[in-house]
Design a protein around this motif. Sequence first.
Motif, PDB file in Angstrom:
ATOM      1  N   UNK A  42       0.676  -1.142   0.026  1.00 58.64           N
ATOM      2  CA  UNK A  42      -0.084   0.013   0.042  1.00 58.64           C
ATOM      3  C   UNK A  42       0.754   1.153   0.081  1.00 58.64           C
ATOM      4  N   UNK A  43       0.453   2.258  -0.801  1.00 57.15           N
ATOM      5  CA  UNK A  43       0.900   3.400  -0.629  1.00 57.15           C
ATOM      6  C   UNK A  43      -0.282   4.460  -0.869  1.00 57.15           C
ATOM      7  N   UNK A  44      -0.927   4.800   0.219  1.00 54.90           N
ATOM      8  CA  UNK A  44      -2.091   6.037  -0.183  1.00 54.90           C
ATOM      9  C   UNK A  44      -1.490   7.194   0.211  1.00 54.90           C
ATOM     10  N   UNK A  45      -1.734   8.296  -0.495  1.00 48.42           N
ATOM     11  CA  UNK A  45      -1.744   9.593  -0.206  1.00 48.42           C
ATOM     12  C   UNK A  45      -2.778  10.108   0.234  1.00 48.42           C
ATOM     13  N   UNK A  46      -2.761  10.615   1.541  1.00 50.36           N
ATOM     14  CA  UNK A  46      -4.201  11.252   2.216  1.00 50.36           C
ATOM     15  C   UNK A  46      -4.128  12.500   2.746  1.00 50.36           C
ATOM     16  N   UNK A  47      -5.131  13.175   2.247  1.00 53.70           N
ATOM     17  CA  UNK A  47      -5.332  14.872   2.813  1.00 53.70           C
ATOM     18  C   UNK A  47      -6.734  14.741   3.789  1.00 53.70           C
ATOM     19  N   UNK A  48      -6.327  14.870   4.977  1.00 49.49           N
ATOM     20  CA  UNK A  48      -7.339  14.936   6.144  1.00 49.49           C
ATOM     21  C   UNK A  48      -7.807  16.424   6.354  1.00 49.49           C
ATOM     22  N   UNK A  49      -9.198  16.556   6.570  1.00 52.09           N
ATOM     23  CA  UNK A  49      -9.668  18.007   6.964  1.00 52.09           C
ATOM     24  C   UNK A  49      -9.291  18.254   8.461  1.00 52.09           C
ATOM     25  N   UNK A  50      -9.304  19.436   8.824  1.00 48.77           N
ATOM     26  CA  UNK A  50      -8.827  19.647  10.072  1.00 48.77           C
ATOM     27  C   UNK A  50      -9.928  19.059  11.094  1.00 48.77           C
ATOM     28  N   UNK A  51      -9.444  18.419  12.235  1.00 50.58           N
ATOM     29  CA  UNK A  51     -10.200  17.922  13.271  1.00 50.58           C
ATOM     30  C   UNK A  51     -10.692  16.501  12.800  1.00 50.58           C
ATOM     31  N   UNK A  52     -10.432  15.956  11.666  1.00 47.65           N
ATOM     32  CA  UNK A  52     -11.124  14.808  11.160  1.00 47.65           C
ATOM     33  C   UNK A  52     -10.252  13.639  11.249  1.00 47.65           C
ATOM     34  N   UNK A  53     -10.558  12.264  11.069  1.00 50.15           N
ATOM     35  CA  UNK A  53      -9.417  11.545  10.946  1.00 50.15           C
ATOM     36  C   UNK A  53     -10.229   9.833  11.005  1.00 50.15           C
ATOM     37  N   UNK A  54      -9.141   9.139  11.037  1.00 42.15           N
ATOM     38  CA  UNK A  54      -9.988   7.762  10.910  1.00 42.15           C
ATOM     39  C   UNK A  54     -10.033   7.165  12.484  1.00 42.15           C
ATOM     40  N   UNK A  55     -11.177   6.859  12.812  1.00 47.77           N
ATOM     41  CA  UNK A  55     -11.554   6.257  14.257  1.00 47.77           C
ATOM     42  C   UNK A  55     -10.753   4.935  14.623  1.00 47.77           C
ATOM     43  N   UNK A  56     -10.757   4.489  15.845  1.00 47.70           N
ATOM     44  CA  UNK A  56      -9.996   3.124  15.870  1.00 47.70           C
ATOM     45  C   UNK A  56     -10.759   2.111  14.970  1.00 47.70           C
ATOM     46  N   UNK A  57      -9.536   1.290  14.665  1.00 48.31           N
ATOM     47  CA  UNK A  57      -9.896   0.141  13.831  1.00 48.31           C
ATOM     48  C   UNK A  57      -8.668  -0.700  13.787  1.00 48.31           C
ATOM     49  N   UNK A  58      -8.683  -1.994  13.403  1.00 51.32           N
ATOM     50  CA  UNK A  58      -7.818  -3.122  13.648  1.00 51.32           C
ATOM     51  C   UNK A  58      -7.095  -3.361  12.527  1.00 51.32           C
ATOM     52  N   UNK A  59      -5.727  -3.825  12.588  1.00 48.81           N
ATOM     53  CA  UNK A  59      -4.807  -4.331  11.444  1.00 48.81           C
ATOM     54  C   UNK A  59      -4.194  -5.392  12.229  1.00 48.81           C
ATOM     55  N   UNK A  60      -3.664  -6.520  11.389  1.00 53.24           N
ATOM     56  CA  UNK A  60      -2.987  -7.573  11.776  1.00 53.24           C
ATOM     57  C   UNK A  60      -1.816  -7.718  10.708  1.00 53.24           C
ATOM     58  N   UNK A  61      -0.765  -8.019  11.208  1.00 55.81           N
ATOM     59  CA  UNK A  61       0.384  -8.803  10.075  1.00 55.81           C
ATOM     60  C   UNK A  61       0.703  -7.930   9.211  1.00 55.81           C
ATOM     61  N   UNK A  62       1.028  -6.516   9.452  1.00 57.85           N
ATOM     62  CA  UNK A  62       1.349  -5.560   8.426  1.00 57.85           C
ATOM     63  C   UNK A  62       2.466  -4.571   8.948  1.00 57.85           C
ATOM     64  N   UNK A  63       3.372  -4.188   8.319  1.00 60.99           N
ATOM     65  CA  UNK A  63       4.098  -3.114   8.834  1.00 60.99           C
ATOM     66  C   UNK A  63       3.738  -2.106   8.213  1.00 60.99           C
ATOM     67  N   UNK A  64       3.236  -0.989   9.006  1.00 65.50           N
ATOM     68  CA  UNK A  64       2.755   0.334   8.716  1.00 65.50           C
ATOM     69  C   UNK A  64       3.617   1.537   8.918  1.00 65.50           C
TER      70      UNK A  64
END
Length: 235
Positions: A42-64
């Motif tokens: 994965x290569x994601x280029x993200x632009x996130x608005x002020x105060x916003x974002x990704x709420x708690x979520x789970x991942x496994x077996x990946x180097x991030x």
Amino acid sequence: MIVERRSATRGHVEAGWLDSRHTFSFGHHYDPQWMGFGALRVINEDRVAPGAGFPPHRHANMEILSYVLSGALAHRDDAGGGGVLRPGELQWMSAGHGIEHSEYNASDSEPVHFLQIWIQPDRLNAQPAYAQRAFDPALRRGRWATLVSPDGAGDSLAIRQQASLRGVLLADGERVEATLDPARRYWLHVAQGDVGVDGRLLSAGDALGFADEGALRIEGRGNGTADVLLFDLPA
């Protein structure tokens, strides 16, 4: 062999608070021709608005890896990792056997622009881990600096894969070279600015993949500073 991935051909997801460009298939964006490049998933280029974002979520077996281009990114996970990431800093989170984390724009007034990178690990179900490091931009001006490696050499971040990531900042006319091992794969991603790569003009978001190649020559172009990332991956 050289493969070309132009910025304009990437997947695009827009959700009001989020504008995301996907180099490879991710989430609801599926392209069977672009499922990754070796261990680079994965290569994601993200632009996130002020105060916003990704709420708690789970991942496994990946180097991030998270790499901020502008603004500030706040991270928190249930393994005790947390902090605010700013330009010039790199964050590593090894999801291991499972980790829950959140990522938010740390500012209420300015957007955050960052890359999130996933690399498949060379082992499964390890203990989750987290680290964050600031890299002096002066050490990357006109020369390669190792940001990520398997063993943390040169004060780089150590990841759980036989892969490395180097970065360079190039002003107009500045040049660097890289020797490529034909037995490995390489992915070059232009994070910001413009460069010439062996006769090709690349701009922000453009990328090239290399296999069975021996050398690479890069030159900065234009008025700004180019930020270039080079992934060295197992074949």
